[in-house]
Design a protein around this motif. Structure first.
Motif, PDB file in Angstrom:
ATOM      1  N   THR A   1       8.901 -15.297  18.671  1.00 21.87           N
ATOM      2  CA  THR A   1       8.134 -14.048  18.799  1.00 21.87           C
ATOM      3  C   THR A   1       8.711 -13.171  19.905  1.00 21.87           C
ATOM      4  OG1 THR A   1       6.117 -15.145  18.021  1.00 21.87           O
ATOM      5  CG2 THR A   1       5.857 -13.054  19.186  1.00 21.87           C
ATOM      6  N   GLY A   2       9.040 -13.798  21.034  1.00 20.12           N
ATOM      7  CA  GLY A   2       9.649 -13.046  22.133  1.00 20.12           C
ATOM      8  C   GLY A   2      11.000 -12.456  21.749  1.00 20.12           C
ATOM      9  N   LEU A   3      11.810 -13.243  21.057  1.00 18.24           N
ATOM     10  CA  LEU A   3      13.126 -12.752  20.624  1.00 18.24           C
ATOM     11  C   LEU A   3      12.984 -11.643  19.589  1.00 18.24           C
ATOM     12  CD1 LEU A   3      15.103 -16.113  20.312  1.00 18.24           C
ATOM     13  CD2 LEU A   3      15.222 -14.434  22.150  1.00 18.24           C
ATOM     14  N   GLY A   4      11.968 -11.763  18.719  1.00 17.91           N
ATOM     15  CA  GLY A   4      11.727 -10.705  17.733  1.00 17.91           C
ATOM     16  C   GLY A   4      11.366  -9.385  18.401  1.00 17.91           C
ATOM     17  N   LEU A   5      10.566  -9.457  19.456  1.00 17.94           N
ATOM     18  CA  LEU A   5      10.204  -8.240  20.185  1.00 17.94           C
ATOM     19  C   LEU A   5      11.419  -7.633  20.882  1.00 17.94           C
ATOM     20  CD1 LEU A   5       6.766  -9.315  21.723  1.00 17.94           C
ATOM     21  CD2 LEU A   5       7.158  -7.641  19.901  1.00 17.94           C
ATOM     22  N   ILE A   6      12.269  -8.486  21.440  1.00 16.45           N
ATOM     23  CA  ILE A   6      13.502  -7.995  22.074  1.00 16.45           C
ATOM     24  C   ILE A   6      14.363  -7.259  21.055  1.00 16.45           C
ATOM     25  CG2 ILE A   6      15.691  -8.731  23.107  1.00 16.45           C
ATOM     26  CD1 ILE A   6      14.136 -10.969  24.494  1.00 16.45           C
ATOM     27  N   HIS A   7      14.481  -7.845  19.872  1.00 14.20           N
ATOM     28  CA  HIS A   7      15.285  -7.224  18.819  1.00 14.20           C
ATOM     29  C   HIS A   7      14.691  -5.893  18.394  1.00 14.20           C
ATOM     30  CE1 HIS A   7      17.155  -6.819  14.769  1.00 14.20           C
ATOM     31  NE2 HIS A   7      18.168  -7.407  15.361  1.00 14.20           N
ATOM     32  N   LEU A   8      13.385  -5.843  18.268  1.00 11.02           N
ATOM     33  CA  LEU A   8      12.697  -4.617  17.856  1.00 11.02           C
ATOM     34  C   LEU A   8      12.919  -3.502  18.865  1.00 11.02           C
ATOM     35  CD1 LEU A   8      10.578  -3.424  15.794  1.00 11.02           C
ATOM     36  CD2 LEU A   8       8.843  -4.107  17.447  1.00 11.02           C
ATOM     37  N   LEU A   9      12.779  -3.817  20.148  1.00 13.66           N
ATOM     38  CA  LEU A   9      12.888  -2.802  21.195  1.00 13.66           C
ATOM     39  C   LEU A   9      14.327  -2.396  21.471  1.00 13.66           C
ATOM     40  CD1 LEU A   9      10.235  -4.248  23.689  1.00 13.66           C
ATOM     41  CD2 LEU A   9       9.950  -2.334  22.093  1.00 13.66           C
ATOM     42  N   SER A  10      15.266  -3.247  21.082  1.00 16.59           N
ATOM     43  CA  SER A  10      16.682  -2.952  21.337  1.00 16.59           C
ATOM     44  C   SER A  10      17.301  -2.035  20.297  1.00 16.59           C
ATOM     45  CB  SER A  10      17.489  -4.261  21.379  1.00 16.59           C
ATOM     46  OG  SER A  10      17.042  -5.112  22.401  1.00 16.59           O
TER      47      SER A  10
END
Length: 370
Positions: A89-98
């Motif tokens: 979930t944390g990595l998914g958010l990083i990908h989304l914001l990047s």
């Protein structure tokens, strides 16, 4: 069954299942390449650079940690599953914001929605890690092969349908997401793994530590193999990048399908005999010999027909990629065989040595490249 019989039996099922699915996928891939433009593949290449990296962070090492660990009771697996969901979930958010940042870096605004949609795929990947690892650990390769084939064919069919109906690069993205979701569903069913996630305790940290070490090695290897696309994506436009990435992708397909089969069987097999170094040495040499026989024959064969096959099969628009594919195929057997060392070291408890070797390879690449 003896270890040798189990290895051959498992490898046979994996080869049979993967062979049928990949034959269909290869035909579908060639068909899709003929439908899409080089620009579409260039967009997908830059849009998935970070995605592939984060998938490695979530998937590559933690599943292998379950395979080589002796502590895999339901409570521990539940806590490990909870940890994986938090991480994904944390990595998914990083990908989304990047997404906007990478779009600005590559000067390609069309990758923003692509990256945002792909973010959910990281969570899909986390769902399949433990079921896949349990099938591998128990050497249930018949179920593994059937489940993997079903998921692969599902994603392939979706990709072809979307490409035929004019969805351009979105057909590749949605097909990939469908494949990941299908993998999660069919692997949970095949492994009968319906574990509820729990918050991790200190007792789970040893498993997480092993998984982190293996993941770090896989992450560095991914960086080592993707630096070319990262640099080229900054310097070239999407069309030129497509001419580069498609032949490299096609050249890597055999290695990406054959060598993982050897690694998949090798890791649980070596984990069972890790207390017998002479047996590990013997079976590693045999595995390496099989890998060399397959990889040299396949890649040198592809290289020999590349000048004729690329424009004939893919179409004249891909003619500029011909000699690049020839060159890549000549070096690919060596790159493929290197991948057998990591699983052997990890299965025998030397995961830190595998990490050190990968770090050294990346440093050497950076020094020679600069």
């Amino acid at each position: 069954m003896t270890i040798k019989q189990r290895v051959l039996h498992g490898l046979g099922w994996l080869v049979a299942g993967r062979g049928i699915a990949q034959t269909i996928r290869w035909i579908a891939t060639i068909y899709v390449i003929r439908l899409l433009a080089p620009e579409d593949y260039g967009i997908v290449a830059v849009a998935t650079v970070l995605f592939g990296l984060l998938i490695r962070l979530c998937d590559a090492g933690f599943g292998n940690a379950v395979v080589v660990s002796d502590d895999t009771d339901d409570r521990t697996l539940g806590e490990f599953f909870g940890f994986l969901l938090l991480v994904s979930t944390g990595l998914g958010l990083i990908h989304l914001l990047s997404a906007p940042l990478l779009a600005a870096f590559f000067n390609e605004p069309r990758i923003v929605p692509v990256m945002q949609v792909l973010s959910i795929g990281i969570v899909f990947t986390a769902l399949s890690i433990i079921p896949s690892a349990l099938l591998t650990k128990k050497m249930k390769f018949k179920r593994f092969a059937i489940a993997s084939s079903i998921a692969t064919l599902t994603g392939t069919i979706v990709t072809v349908i979307l490409a035929y109906n004019g969805y351009a690069f979105w057909s590749l993205i949605i097909g990939q997401l469908v494949t990941q979701l299908a993998i999660a569903i069919v692997f949970m069913t095949a492994a009968k793994c319906w574990i509820m996630p729990r918050l991790p305790r200190k007792e789970t940290m040893s498993l997480i530590s092993v998984g982190s070490s293996i993941t770090a090695a896989s992450l560095l290897w991914y960086v080592y193999t993707k630096l070319d696309v990262f640099i080229a994506g900054r310097l070239w436009n999407s069309t030129v990048l497509g001419y580069y990435t498609v032949p490299v992708h096609l050249a890597r397909l055999p290695a990406g399908k054959v060598m993982p089969l050897l690694r998949k069987v090798a890791m649980p097999s070596f984990a069972q005999i890790r207390d017998n170094p002479s047996a590990v040495s013997y079976y590693f040499r045999r595995t390496f010999a099989v890998g060399a026989l397959i990889s040299f024959a396949v890649f040198f064969g592809i290289a020999s027909v590349a000048p004729t096959a690329v424009p004939l099969i893919l179409g004249e628009k891909w003619a500029p990629s011909t000699w690049l594919m020839f060159a890549v195929c000549l070096g690919m057997p060596f790159s493929s065989l290197i991948g057998l060392y990591g699983p052997t070291l990890q299965a025998t408890g030397h995961h830190k040595l595998a990490l050190a070797n990968t770090t050294l390879a990346l440093l050497l690449f950076l020094v020679t490249f600069t």
